[in-house]
Design a protein around this motif. Structure first.
Motif, PDB file in Angstrom:
ATOM      1  N   ASP A 115       0.994  -1.079   0.177  1.00 47.80           N
ATOM      2  CA  ASP A 115       0.156  -0.040   0.081  1.00 47.80           C
ATOM      3  C   ASP A 115       0.683   1.184  -0.090  1.00 47.80           C
ATOM      4  N   VAL A 157      -7.045  -2.073  -0.844  1.00 50.30           N
ATOM      5  CA  VAL A 157      -6.595  -0.600  -0.818  1.00 50.30           C
ATOM      6  C   VAL A 157      -7.374  -1.229   1.117  1.00 50.30           C
ATOM      7  N   HIS A 158      -5.527  -1.211   1.334  1.00 50.76           N
ATOM      8  CA  HIS A 158      -5.275  -0.811   2.593  1.00 50.76           C
ATOM      9  C   HIS A 158      -6.522  -1.778   3.852  1.00 50.76           C
TER      10      HIS A 158
END
Length: 380
Positions: free
Chosen positions: A244, A262-263
């Protein structure tokens, strides 16, 4: 800057004017702003109505005021660089103290980047709300080897004019079994989108490429398929701090495989690549500003937890929001006609969740990742 000094407070006031922050809202806000700009240009046909004489005079005054404002910022930036030079030896002393190993830690010094306080940078990062959900369990052993995080000043133009819009980090690692890089770099390039509001857009984010050793890439999960002698190993991308955070993001470029992670959160299926890029860049920028403004200068306070914000006020605010929503639902149920707009429930944001800023993201369509660093990391 030292407390109790009027001059120090003046410098601090100047410095705050240069802090570049983004209003992290929804990814769609950024995309919608760009679309609205294009529609407006089409409607106007490239020609704008001429301003009345009074407006022209007022704009001339504005331009003179803006010129002085920008001159003030340039002078303040020079002053900040002078104090950064005075602060640099203190940060270098911090790194030296963390690298020292006494008799009790000498035996395990090779397994830590900070023998004096094991897991120093890992703990400091995890205590910051912006990184709590980014660092995964499998990232922790790698971050144990992190020796130092430095912010380097980027000089891009004469008199450092463009340097105010850029900043860079150097992550220095001790020799470790995971990758060969001694340093990983990360650079943020910003663009002044609106001089009147001071809004900055992320233009490009460039990161070093990690040279993972064989079977040591923590950004992928390994699984065995089949049975008996026909067992095969497969790899699947998974959320990771090293995925990330250390990736190059430039609008117009194709996202690398696995970037949709995404995270650890799922990206809406109907989000196009432009919206996804905006989302990723805004989330990344939030991490960068947390490092720049909080963790790097005050690392020991984040390590001890003294700098961790008290979330009691946030919890009270969440409780109030829930009560307001319940009251509104009761009122809506008693109305004969449905309301024109439905209220969106406010999700609890922990340490400022990632989302893009308003306005478009301007950026170059080309640009490669920062080249792999040499064996020695250059001090700033």
């Amino acid at each position: 800057f030292g407390s109790g000094s009027a001059f120090a407070h003046l410098v601090s006031a100047f410095a705050r004017r240069l802090v570049l922050r983004l209003d992290l809202s929804s990814a769609w806000t950024m995309v919608a702003a760009e679309e609205g700009k294009e529609e407006k240009e089409e409607q106007e046909g490239g020609t704008a109505a001429e301003d009345p004489p009074a407006v022209k005079k007022l704009k001339e005054i504005d331009d003179k005021y803006l010129a002085l404002e920008q001159e003030c910022e340039r002078e303040a930036h020079k002053l900040m660089l002078q104090y950064a030079a005075k602060q640099r030896p203190l940060l270098e002393e911090r790194a030296r103290l963390l690298a020292e190993a006494d008799g009790s830690t000498a035996a395990t010094a090779t397994a830590s980047g900070t023998p004096a306080l094991r897991s120093f940078w890992l703990q400091a990062l995890q205590n910051h709300p912006a990184f709590q959900d980014v660092i995964q369990e499998w990232d922790e052993p790698v971050l144990e080897y992190l020796k130092d995080i430095r912010r380097d000043h980027v000089e891009k133009g004469p008199d450092g004019a463009d340097a105010m819009k850029h900043f860079k980090f150097v992550f220095e690692f001790a020799p470790n079994p995971y990758f060969t890089n001694q340093c990983l770099e990360k650079e943020y390039e910003l663009h002044l989108a609106d001089p009147y509001s001071g809004r900055m857009d992320v233009q490009a984010i460039r990161s070093s490429t990690i040279d993972w050793k064989a079977d040591k890439d923590v950004t992928v999960a390994k699984a065995k398929k089949g049975g008996g002698a026909k067992k095969t190993k497969s790899k699947k991308s998974r959320p990771s701090f090293f995925r990330d955070f250390f990736r190059t993001l430039i609008p117009g470029n194709t996202l690398e495989p696995g970037a949709v992670l995404v995270h650890g959160e799922e990206v809406p299926e109907d989000m196009d690549e432009q919206g996804l890029m905006a989302y990723l860049m805004a989330g990344d920028f939030e991490l960068g500003t947390a490092l720049r403004d909080h963790i790097v200068p005050w690392a020991v306070r984040w390590y001890t937890g003294e700098a961790v914000p008290d979330d009691s006020d946030e919890e009270d605010s969440d409780d109030d929001d829930e009560e307001d929503e319940e009251d509104e639902e009761e009122e809506d149920a008693s109305d004969e006609e449905p309301p024109e707009k439905s209220r969106q429930a406010k999700g609890r944001h922990r340490g400022g969740r990632r989302g893009p800023p308003p306005g478009s993201v301007a950026g170059s369509a080309d640009g490669a990742a920062v080249p792999q660093q040499a064996e020695e990391c250059k001090q700033q």
